[in-house]
Design a protein around this motif. Structure first.
Motif, PDB file in Angstrom:
ATOM      1  N   LYS A   4       0.898  -1.156   0.068  1.00  0.00           N
ATOM      2  CA  LYS A   4      -0.083   0.008  -0.057  1.00  0.00           C
ATOM      3  C   LYS A   4       0.839   1.253   0.016  1.00  0.00           C
ATOM      4  O   LYS A   4       0.590   2.338  -0.569  1.00  0.00           O
ATOM      5  N   TYR A   5       1.908   1.192   0.688  1.00  0.00           N
ATOM      6  CA  TYR A   5       2.486   2.560   0.836  1.00  0.00           C
ATOM      7  C   TYR A   5       4.184   2.453   0.334  1.00  0.00           C
ATOM      8  O   TYR A   5       4.944   1.753   0.627  1.00  0.00           O
ATOM      9  N   GLN A   6       4.148   3.292  -0.752  1.00  0.00           N
ATOM     10  CA  GLN A   6       5.601   3.587  -1.611  1.00  0.00           C
ATOM     11  C   GLN A   6       5.750   4.910  -1.861  1.00  0.00           C
ATOM     12  O   GLN A   6       4.901   5.756  -1.446  1.00  0.00           O
ATOM     13  N   PRO A   7       7.016   5.388  -2.318  1.00  0.00           N
ATOM     14  CA  PRO A   7       7.127   6.744  -2.498  1.00  0.00           C
ATOM     15  C   PRO A   7       6.448   7.355  -3.655  1.00  0.00           C
ATOM     16  O   PRO A   7       5.999   6.722  -4.300  1.00  0.00           O
ATOM     17  N   ALA A   8       6.279   8.576  -3.640  1.00  0.00           N
ATOM     18  CA  ALA A   8       5.727   9.465  -4.648  1.00  0.00           C
ATOM     19  C   ALA A   8       6.492   9.262  -5.911  1.00  0.00           C
ATOM     20  O   ALA A   8       7.533   8.974  -5.909  1.00  0.00           O
ATOM     21  N   ASN A   9       5.824   8.955  -7.116  1.00  0.00           N
ATOM     22  CA  ASN A   9       6.557   8.904  -8.393  1.00  0.00           C
ATOM     23  C   ASN A   9       7.341  10.326  -8.834  1.00  0.00           C
ATOM     24  O   ASN A   9       6.422  11.106  -8.909  1.00  0.00           O
ATOM     25  N   SER A  10       8.355  10.193  -8.842  1.00  0.00           N
ATOM     26  CA  SER A  10       8.955  11.552  -9.290  1.00  0.00           C
ATOM     27  C   SER A  10       8.986  11.635 -10.727  1.00  0.00           C
ATOM     28  O   SER A  10       9.277  12.964 -11.092  1.00  0.00           O
ATOM     29  N   PHE A  11       8.424  10.847 -11.460  1.00  0.00           N
ATOM     30  CA  PHE A  11       8.175  11.065 -12.938  1.00  0.00           C
ATOM     31  C   PHE A  11       6.692  11.781 -13.137  1.00  0.00           C
ATOM     32  O   PHE A  11       6.660  12.734 -14.233  1.00  0.00           O
ATOM     33  N   GLU A  12       5.991  11.909 -12.015  1.00  0.00           N
ATOM     34  CA  GLU A  12       4.587  12.540 -11.942  1.00  0.00           C
ATOM     35  C   GLU A  12       4.850  13.886 -11.147  1.00  0.00           C
ATOM     36  O   GLU A  12       3.979  14.725 -11.536  1.00  0.00           O
ATOM     37  N   SER A  13       5.550  13.887 -10.242  1.00  0.00           N
ATOM     38  CA  SER A  13       5.512  15.089  -9.168  1.00  0.00           C
ATOM     39  C   SER A  13       7.026  15.172  -9.002  1.00  0.00           C
ATOM     40  O   SER A  13       7.693  14.281  -8.202  1.00  0.00           O
ATOM     41  N   PRO A  14       7.606  16.378  -9.283  1.00  0.00           N
ATOM     42  CA  PRO A  14       8.879  16.834  -8.990  1.00  0.00           C
ATOM     43  C   PRO A  14       9.330  16.646  -7.626  1.00  0.00           C
ATOM     44  O   PRO A  14       8.366  16.694  -6.508  1.00  0.00           O
ATOM     45  N   ARG A  15      10.689  15.926  -7.436  1.00  0.00           N
ATOM     46  CA  ARG A  15      11.102  15.787  -6.087  1.00  0.00           C
ATOM     47  C   ARG A  15      11.144  17.014  -5.063  1.00  0.00           C
ATOM     48  O   ARG A  15      10.942  16.640  -3.830  1.00  0.00           O
ATOM     49  N   PHE A  16      11.112  18.256  -5.467  1.00  0.00           N
ATOM     50  CA  PHE A  16      11.177  19.283  -4.614  1.00  0.00           C
ATOM     51  C   PHE A  16       9.586  19.627  -4.019  1.00  0.00           C
ATOM     52  O   PHE A  16       9.431  20.828  -3.325  1.00  0.00           O
ATOM     53  N   CYS A  17       8.560  19.099  -4.577  1.00  0.00           N
ATOM     54  CA  CYS A  17       7.309  19.125  -4.238  1.00  0.00           C
ATOM     55  C   CYS A  17       6.899  18.289  -2.843  1.00  0.00           C
ATOM     56  O   CYS A  17       7.329  17.286  -2.642  1.00  0.00           O
ATOM     57  N   GLY A  18       5.892  18.911  -2.003  1.00  0.00           N
ATOM     58  CA  GLY A  18       5.686  18.034  -1.184  1.00  0.00           C
ATOM     59  C   GLY A  18       6.040  18.301   0.272  1.00  0.00           C
ATOM     60  O   GLY A  18       7.171  19.049   0.173  1.00  0.00           O
ATOM     61  N   VAL A  19       5.664  17.591   1.385  1.00  0.00           N
ATOM     62  CA  VAL A  19       6.238  17.745   2.578  1.00  0.00           C
ATOM     63  C   VAL A  19       7.424  16.786   2.588  1.00  0.00           C
ATOM     64  O   VAL A  19       7.223  15.839   2.176  1.00  0.00           O
ATOM     65  N   ARG A  20       8.718  17.101   3.361  1.00  0.00           N
ATOM     66  CA  ARG A  20       9.716  16.268   3.271  1.00  0.00           C
ATOM     67  C   ARG A  20       9.688  14.919   4.180  1.00  0.00           C
ATOM     68  O   ARG A  20       9.477  15.177   5.572  1.00  0.00           O
ATOM     69  N   THR A  21       9.516  14.023   3.680  1.00  0.00           N
ATOM     70  CA  THR A  21       9.435  12.677   4.270  1.00  0.00           C
ATOM     71  C   THR A  21      10.629  12.006   3.663  1.00  0.00           C
ATOM     72  O   THR A  21      11.217  12.155   2.577  1.00  0.00           O
ATOM     73  N   PHE A  22      11.088  10.693   4.295  1.00  0.00           N
ATOM     74  CA  PHE A  22      12.219  10.052   3.722  1.00  0.00           C
ATOM     75  C   PHE A  22      11.536   9.515   2.761  1.00  0.00           C
ATOM     76  O   PHE A  22      10.931   8.507   2.497  1.00  0.00           O
ATOM     77  N   MET A  23      12.489   9.711   1.432  1.00  0.00           N
ATOM     78  CA  MET A  23      12.322   9.046   0.159  1.00  0.00           C
ATOM     79  C   MET A  23      10.973   9.383  -0.382  1.00  0.00           C
ATOM     80  O   MET A  23      10.382   8.748  -1.060  1.00  0.00           O
ATOM     81  N   ARG A  24      10.488  10.448   0.106  1.00  0.00           N
ATOM     82  CA  ARG A  24       8.985  10.800  -0.325  1.00  0.00           C
ATOM     83  C   ARG A  24       7.990   9.724   0.070  1.00  0.00           C
ATOM     84  O   ARG A  24       7.040   9.725  -0.571  1.00  0.00           O
ATOM     85  N   LEU A  25       8.022   8.963   1.053  1.00  0.00           N
ATOM     86  CA  LEU A  25       7.209   8.089   1.617  1.00  0.00           C
ATOM     87  C   LEU A  25       5.826   8.606   1.961  1.00  0.00           C
ATOM     88  O   LEU A  25       6.222   9.873   2.451  1.00  0.00           O
ATOM     89  N   PRO A  26       4.787   8.306   2.259  1.00  0.00           N
ATOM     90  CA  PRO A  26       3.706   8.780   2.734  1.00  0.00           C
ATOM     91  C   PRO A  26       4.031   9.102   4.264  1.00  0.00           C
ATOM     92  O   PRO A  26       4.436   8.214   4.793  1.00  0.00           O
TER      93      PRO A  26
END
Length: 329
Positions: A4-26
């Protein structure tokens, strides 16, 4: 288990977007459908020299957005096998170490109870005692693989029993460790007296100073760790000052002549197949970390921790498939 829980897709959302979590995990405080959690323990007033490691979890998370899910050295996409979340930080109490220990133990209890593997980012190395207390309540005394420039087995510092230099002596005294399966790797630098390391050996730790690591070579050290660790549950504690300051300048008590970043990653990768039930990485101090050098290697070491879990899960799944095929014949 549902992945269920995986990192955000950096092809769809730039890495610098969103709240900082480890490896863009939820960022979700849950243990349902989860194999591991990333948690911060931003306590640093157990340090004897520089403070500021309270900002370590944030710094490591900040750099970790550059990590990608496929590990080419281990040939595995970790999220093909694992579900993980960033669990946030435990609510430590600055300046009050025993109260902070209680907070960390309480925070880890529901994670460990579900059999989820915690990966904790410090904070100074005093936090490991609280983690080991929580782990021992679930698994009993555990083996220890400890990478560090210091053995952290002093009896006291400034006449205080609890600080980042005493964690493993207290763990030994409290019966949290299976001493036949404990190894400390990377010790170096000046001491107050020869007994500083002799005490650790007398407690039962297998102590491998950095000079011996360099003389033996990484493959031999890996085999020594594996023999010592055995088959039971293990805790891996990685102090970033295990690395030479040229590779990890952002830390509280740096020591020259340490490991390279390549050697550190090789050592962690060599522990594939061991039964790790908890990990931590400690002593990242961002105010001394020019160019995020230390946060870079720290986030990569943690990615290798996650990879170890993925490889373990992969083997279990392959074994189940093999057993199923065998039954059908």
């Amino acid at each position: 288990m549902t992945k269920k829980y995986q990192p955000a897709n950096s092809f769809e959302s730039p890495r610098f977007c969103g709240v900082r979590t480890f490896m863009r995990l939820p960022y979700v405080q849950t243990t349902d459908n989860v194999d591991f959690v990333i948690a911060g323990a931003p306590f640093d007033t157990g340090a004897s020299f520089r403070v500021g490691a309270r900002f370590g979890p944030g710094a490591v998370r900040d750099f970790s957005i550059l990590l990608r899910p496929y590990n080419p050295e281990q040939k595995i996409n970790v999220y093909d096998y694992l579900s993980g979340v960033d669990y946030g930080d435990f609510p430590v109490v600055p300046g009050f170490i025993e109260e902070s220990y209680k907070k960390i133990e309480e925070g880890l209890a529901p994670v460990l109870e579900k059999g989820v593997v915690p990966i904790t980012i410090g904070g100074d190395h005093s936090i490991t005692l609280a983690e080991l207390r929580a782990v021992a309540k679930k698994y009993g005394p555990v083996g220890l693989v400890h990478f560090d420039a210091h053995s952290d087995t002093w009896d006291s510092y400034f006449n205080q029993k609890y600080n980042h230099g005493t964690s493993f002596r207290r763990a030994y005294e409290e019966g949290l460790l299976d001493m036949n399966r404990c190894i400390q790797v990377g010790m170096r630098g000046g001491l107050y007296e020869p007994a500083d390391l002799d005490d650790a050996r007398q407690m039962g730790f297998d102590v491998v100073p950095m000079s011996e690591v360099q003389a033996m070579g990484i493959p031999t050290v890996i085999e020594r760790i594996r023999r010592r660790a055995g088959d039971g549950p293990l805790f891996l504690s990685f102090d970033i000052d295990f690395l030479d300051p040229s590779f990890a300048p952002g830390t509280g008590t740096p020591e020259v002549a340490g490991a390279t970043s390549t050697e550190a990653l090789q050592l962690v990768r060599g522990l594939e197949g061991l039964n790790f039930v908890a990990f931590d990485l400690v002593e990242v101090l961002p105010s001394f970390d020019h160019g995020q050098v230390t946060a870079n290697i720290a986030s990569n070491v943690i990615f290798e921790f996650i990879t170890l879990l993925a490889m373990q899960k992969k083997k279990k799944e392959e074994a189940l498939v093999h057993a199923s095929h065998t039954e059908n014949y």
